[in-house]
Design an enzyme around this catalytic site. Structure first.
Site, PDB file in Angstrom:
ATOM      1  N   GLU A   1       2.136  12.181  -1.144  1.00  0.00           N
ATOM      2  CA  GLU A   1       1.947  11.632   0.198  1.00  0.00           C
ATOM      3  C   GLU A   1       3.176  11.949   1.048  1.00  0.00           C
ATOM      4  O   GLU A   1       4.318  11.829   0.596  1.00  0.00           O
ATOM      5  CB  GLU A   1       1.773  10.123   0.085  1.00  0.00           C
ATOM      6  CG  GLU A   1       1.417   9.434   1.370  1.00  0.00           C
ATOM      7  CD  GLU A   1       1.001   8.013   1.102  1.00  0.00           C
ATOM      8  OE1 GLU A   1      -0.047   7.811   0.451  1.00  0.00           O
ATOM      9  OE2 GLU A   1       1.728   7.091   1.488  1.00  0.00           O
TER      10      GLU A   1
ATOM     11  N   GLY B   1       0.836  -1.187   0.000  1.00  0.00           N
ATOM     12  CA  GLY B   1       0.000   0.000   0.000  1.00  0.00           C
ATOM     13  C   GLY B   1       0.874   1.241   0.000  1.00  0.00           C
ATOM     14  O   GLY B   1       2.061   1.199   0.338  1.00  0.00           O
ATOM     15  N   CYS B   2       0.284   2.380  -0.368  1.00  0.00           N
ATOM     16  CA  CYS B   2       1.077   3.611  -0.447  1.00  0.00           C
ATOM     17  C   CYS B   2       1.549   4.064   0.930  1.00  0.00           C
ATOM     18  O   CYS B   2       2.725   4.411   1.115  1.00  0.00           O
ATOM     19  CB  CYS B   2       0.279   4.705  -1.143  1.00  0.00           C
ATOM     20  SG  CYS B   2      -1.340   5.059  -0.403  1.00  0.00           S
ATOM     21  N   PHE B   3       0.658   4.057   1.934  1.00  0.00           N
ATOM     22  CA  PHE B   3       1.074   4.447   3.280  1.00  0.00           C
ATOM     23  C   PHE B   3       2.149   3.510   3.840  1.00  0.00           C
ATOM     24  O   PHE B   3       3.152   3.974   4.389  1.00  0.00           O
ATOM     25  CB  PHE B   3      -0.124   4.489   4.228  1.00  0.00           C
ATOM     26  CG  PHE B   3      -1.052   5.649   4.011  1.00  0.00           C
ATOM     27  CD1 PHE B   3      -0.583   6.956   3.976  1.00  0.00           C
ATOM     28  CD2 PHE B   3      -2.420   5.445   3.858  1.00  0.00           C
ATOM     29  CE1 PHE B   3      -1.443   8.026   3.787  1.00  0.00           C
ATOM     30  CE2 PHE B   3      -3.290   6.508   3.672  1.00  0.00           C
ATOM     31  CZ  PHE B   3      -2.805   7.805   3.629  1.00  0.00           C
TER      32      PHE B   3
END
Length: 338
Positions: free
Chosen positions: A242, A152-154
């Protein structure tokens, strides 16, 4: 197959943000050939009509596993969780050598944990076969992998920020304050990402538990962190980008020199990680596969502050998928990404 190509690649789910970027990167890849693009919407349209700036002239087709698996060496599956697993299963059953899955379906190692946070898993037999696709941590395992679980990106940003400290065994407690743009919600925007709500606003969400939390906790645990992680994401009025701000309470005092040594040892030779003295911003890494990191020992509080910026659609999804594909297929890891 084009001369010099190491194989054709299918992108399933190319009408979504990440899938379209993956198709664009593969269209220009020096060693791979974009074989076909499929989608669950916009079938019959050229991808370049749906996303003109990606310049991919292929027509979006409805996925036919028998037909599309034939003649491709690898695939990137950009489907939502739950919907991705049967596609990955079908492609592998039809002999596709490497499948990189952008969903959460193969990221978690424990079936019960996955089903607690997501849905009933339809291909649990592939969970043991999958490799977590963060090359900076799992490069050797990724070589020759058949199923790659794109992070996932996070988790990508948080794990890159914290891995040097976790490996050193110095994390006693950590708070991860994450901020992301609206594209993280995908093409089908919800009420939370509607322009009228996002504009001039900052919104914390997932405060009772975000689905990326067990993924972060799992991978930090592999690195030796036993403390419970606090993770709170925030939505900003941005398109892409992000930033994670990690506030680490170490189990012993750390100087700036010690922190610098840990991060330099971890990332000095990494092609897609940049260490900087200046706190990173999302514009620094937009449309790239880069993670830009700053780490500071705070003498006043005794904490270590780590900041990591990525593009959530690139290093947080599509370009990392291509990086994983390069490693799994034995190609130059940077091919098509620099």
């Amino acid at each position: 197959m084009a001369d010099g190509s190491h194989g054709a690649v299918l992108v399933a789910g190319a009408a979504g943000f990440a899938g379209a970027i993956a198709a664009s990167l593969l269209q220009r890849h020096p060693a791979l050939e974009l074989g076909a693009v499929t989608a669950r919407s916009d079938v019959g349209r050229r991808l370049s009509d749906v996303y003109p700036h990606h310049r991919v002239p292929l027509v979006l087709e409805e996925l036919d596993l028998d037909r599309h698996a034939e003649g491709v060496r690898a695939a990137i599956v950009a489907y939502p969780h739950g919907a991705a697993a049967p596609v990955v299963q079908g492609l592998r059953a039809r002999g596709v050598e490497v499948v990189v899955d952008l969903s959460a379906d193969f990221r978690l190692r424990d079936l019960q944990t996955y089903e607690q946070w997501y849905v009933e898993h339809v291909a649990p037999e592939l969970m043991a076969e999958s490799v977590y696709g963060l090359p900076e941590l799992y490069r050797e395992e990724l070589r020759g992998a058949s199923v790659v679980a794109n992070p996932g990106c996070f988790p990508t940003a948080a794990l890159l920020a914290l891995a040097p400290l976790a490996r050193a065994g110095v994390i006693d407690d950590v708070i991860i304050d994450a901020k992301t743009g609206v594209s993280g919600a995908g093409r089908g925007a919800s009420w939370r990402t509607h322009a009228s709500r996002v504009d001039e606003n900052v919104d914390a969400y997932g405060i009772d538990g975000h689905r990326h939390l067990p993924e972060i906790q799992q991978e930090l645990g592999v690195l030796g962190v036993t403390a419970a992680v606090t993770f709170i994401p925030h939505l900003l009025p941005l398109d892409q980008g992000e930033l994670v701000s990690c506030y680490v309470t170490p189990n012993r005092s750390l100087t700036q020199d010690e922190v610098d040594e840990l991060f330099t040892a971890a990332y000095a030779s990494e092609p897609f990680v940049e260490l900087t003295d200046r706190s990173p911003g999302v514009r620094d890494v937009r449309d790239t596969n880069l993670a830009r990191i700053t780490a500071r020992a705070d003498e006043r509080t005794g904490k270590v502050l780590v900041f990591c910026a990525i593009d959530n659609l690139y290093k947080g999804a599509a370009s990392q998928a291509v990086q994983n594909l390069n490693v799994a297929l034995g190609l130059d890891e940077t091919a098509g990404l620099t």
